[in-house]
Design a protein around this motif. Structure first.
Motif, PDB file in Angstrom:
ATOM      1  N   PHE A 169       0.856  -1.184   0.000  1.00 31.94           N
ATOM      2  CA  PHE A 169       0.000   0.000   0.000  1.00 31.94           C
ATOM      3  C   PHE A 169       0.895   1.238   0.000  1.00 31.94           C
ATOM      4  CE2 PHE A 169       0.442  -1.719   4.275  1.00 31.94           C
ATOM      5  CZ  PHE A 169       1.022  -0.672   4.966  1.00 31.94           C
ATOM      6  N   PRO A 189      -6.964   6.781  -6.237  1.00 34.45           N
ATOM      7  CA  PRO A 189      -5.778   6.162  -6.855  1.00 34.45           C
ATOM      8  C   PRO A 189      -5.152   7.017  -7.948  1.00 34.45           C
ATOM      9  CG  PRO A 189      -7.527   4.540  -6.584  1.00 34.45           C
ATOM     10  CD  PRO A 189      -8.119   5.869  -6.218  1.00 34.45           C
ATOM     11  N   TRP A 213       1.676  -2.488  -9.511  1.00 32.24           N
ATOM     12  CA  TRP A 213       0.731  -2.217  -8.427  1.00 32.24           C
ATOM     13  C   TRP A 213      -0.446  -1.402  -8.951  1.00 32.24           C
ATOM     14  CZ3 TRP A 213      -1.186   2.136  -5.931  1.00 32.24           C
ATOM     15  CH2 TRP A 213      -1.791   1.915  -4.694  1.00 32.24           C
ATOM     16  N   LEU A 214      -0.143  -0.364  -9.731  1.00 31.35           N
ATOM     17  CA  LEU A 214      -1.209   0.471 -10.281  1.00 31.35           C
ATOM     18  C   LEU A 214      -2.074  -0.304 -11.278  1.00 31.35           C
ATOM     19  CD1 LEU A 214       0.826   3.769 -10.662  1.00 31.35           C
ATOM     20  CD2 LEU A 214      -1.266   3.519  -9.308  1.00 31.35           C
ATOM     21  N   LYS A 215      -1.467  -1.263 -11.956  1.00 34.40           N
ATOM     22  CA  LYS A 215      -2.255  -2.081 -12.893  1.00 34.40           C
ATOM     23  C   LYS A 215      -3.335  -2.868 -12.152  1.00 34.40           C
ATOM     24  CE  LYS A 215      -1.714  -5.273 -16.780  1.00 34.40           C
ATOM     25  NZ  LYS A 215      -0.746  -6.056 -17.593  1.00 34.40           N
ATOM     26  N   HIS A 216      -3.033  -3.286 -10.909  1.00 34.38           N
ATOM     27  CA  HIS A 216      -4.040  -3.969 -10.089  1.00 34.38           C
ATOM     28  C   HIS A 216      -5.232  -3.060  -9.815  1.00 34.38           C
ATOM     29  CE1 HIS A 216      -2.353  -7.902  -8.764  1.00 34.38           C
ATOM     30  NE2 HIS A 216      -1.212  -7.341  -9.130  1.00 34.38           N
ATOM     31  N   LEU A 217      -5.022  -1.757  -9.890  1.00 33.69           N
ATOM     32  CA  LEU A 217      -6.099  -0.786  -9.690  1.00 33.69           C
ATOM     33  C   LEU A 217      -6.626  -0.247 -11.018  1.00 33.69           C
ATOM     34  CD1 LEU A 217      -4.597   1.217  -6.681  1.00 33.69           C
ATOM     35  CD2 LEU A 217      -6.184  -0.707  -6.615  1.00 33.69           C
ATOM     36  N   SER A 218      -6.275  -0.965 -12.110  1.00 31.15           N
ATOM     37  CA  SER A 218      -6.739  -0.628 -13.468  1.00 31.15           C
ATOM     38  C   SER A 218      -6.237   0.740 -13.932  1.00 31.15           C
ATOM     39  CB  SER A 218      -8.272  -0.669 -13.535  1.00 31.15           C
ATOM     40  OG  SER A 218      -8.750  -1.952 -13.178  1.00 31.15           O
ATOM     41  N   LEU A 269      -6.195   1.390  -0.295  1.00 29.14           N
ATOM     42  CA  LEU A 269      -5.484   1.115  -1.541  1.00 29.14           C
ATOM     43  C   LEU A 269      -4.571  -0.113  -1.437  1.00 29.14           C
ATOM     44  CD1 LEU A 269      -4.472   4.787  -2.437  1.00 29.14           C
ATOM     45  CD2 LEU A 269      -6.295   3.431  -3.473  1.00 29.14           C
ATOM     46  N   ARG A 270      -4.876  -1.041  -0.571  1.00 30.81           N
ATOM     47  CA  ARG A 270      -4.010  -2.217  -0.406  1.00 30.81           C
ATOM     48  C   ARG A 270      -4.199  -3.193  -1.571  1.00 30.81           C
ATOM     49  NH1 ARG A 270      -2.565  -3.978   5.704  1.00 30.81           N
ATOM     50  NH2 ARG A 270      -2.278  -1.884   6.565  1.00 30.81           N
ATOM     51  N   VAL A 271      -3.065  -3.718  -2.040  1.00 28.80           N
ATOM     52  CA  VAL A 271      -3.062  -4.733  -3.101  1.00 28.80           C
ATOM     53  C   VAL A 271      -2.367  -5.971  -2.557  1.00 28.80           C
ATOM     54  CG1 VAL A 271      -2.095  -5.369  -5.341  1.00 28.80           C
ATOM     55  CG2 VAL A 271      -3.149  -3.111  -5.025  1.00 28.80           C
TER      56      VAL A 271
END
Length: 303
Positions: A169, A189, A213-218, A269-271
């Protein structure tokens, strides 16, 4: 002049440089090495001349490293430490009461070192040794007793105990959060793309980069060509503590600065991935049970 040749002529200088940093002064370094303060000064001056960069800021009663000096010291400490370990290994038979634990420098500094004395007290009959490296992150179980490894836990050369899964995060200093996000709660994000993101060289480790990491948040993201990449996680996290941007943090590895308030989590915002840290060890190792149980308790205490 060829840089490899210059480094080859500088081994004595590097040894003096390491001790000078460890002791905090040229005078104390001279006492430790059984030489004189002018001799240490000449070694440092010669090293600075060879590299064509200042390594110390000379203050009235002390010296402090420049940024270049700190970078060189980190490399020298790891390099000479590895040479000492190897020399000891090939010239002496390791006594049976020595247990070795291998991990990255960042993991040692941020997790293991603060618990090392407790582990030593648990096993007073053994001498525990940490072997750290940021170039070798798997460690051969034929050469080391226990290894902190990062991956999916599917190790074929021994048993393993899961420490914790990869969970990342964004974190920054409290002031940075106030200045750029109005606080640390419910940060959008996309707003992360408008601030300084603190990067680490992650290709050799497999843990998430900012892009992944940002890709996990599209969110699509590519670092700018002039982006600076820190060569270890500890430095990246310290840069966030100093208020220079936002870093990705593990809850376990950033535990102390988060508890102290030096860092705050940008919440929501945890991945999490199916990778993580494991304690790997040789099958039927005679001390596996005690160390595995201790690790379980330490991880449980971290939630």
């Amino acid at each position: 002049m060829n840089l490899d040749w210059r480094i080859g002529t500088a081994l004595n200088h590097l040894a003096a440089f390491e001790v000078a940093v460890d002791k905090g002064s040229f005078t104390k370094a001279a006492e430790s090495l059984g030489t004189t303060q002018p001799s240490i000064s000449r070694h440092i001056a010669s090293l600075e001349h060879l590299l064509n960069v200042p390594l110390f800021n000379r203050l009235h009663h002390r010296v402090e490293l420049t940024d270049a000096g700190q970078e060189l010291y980190d490399a020298v400490k790891l390099g000479l430490g590895h040479i000492r370990q190897t020399a000891n290994k090939i010239t002496t038979k390791q006594p049976s009461n020595v247990l070795t634990i291998g991990c990255t420098y960042g993991f040692a500094h941020l997790w293991l070192m603060q618990r090392f004395s407790a582990l030593q007290k648990l096993m007073p009959e053994y001498e525990l040794r940490m072997v750290t490296s940021d170039t070798e992150t798997i460690f051969d179980l034929e050469e080391i007793d226990f290894a902190i490894r990062f991956g999916k836990g599917d190790w074929s050369d021994g048993h393993s105990q899961k420490l914790f899964s990869e969970e990342l995060f964004p974190v920054c200093s409290p002031q940075y959060a106030r200045d750029h996000f109005g606080g640390c709660e419910n940060v959008a994000p996309l707003s992360l793309l408008e601030v300084n993101l603190i990067h680490e060289q992650v290709e050799k480790y497999s843990w998430l980069s900012w892009t992944q990491w940002l890709k996990h948040l599209s969110i699509d993201y590519t670092p700018a060509p002039d982006t600076y990449f820190y060569n270890n996680y500890t430095l990246a996290l310290q840069t966030a503590v100093e208020g220079h941007g936002v870093a990705l943090a593990w809850p376990q590895l950033a535990e102390l600065p988060l508890k102290s308030g030096q860092l705050v989590e940008l919440t929501g915002l945890r991945v999490r991935t199916d990778y993580g840290y494991d304690l790997a060890y040789q099958r039927h190792h005679h001390q596996a049970g005690k160390i595995v149980n201790w690790v379980k308790e330490e991880v449980k205490d971290q939630g």
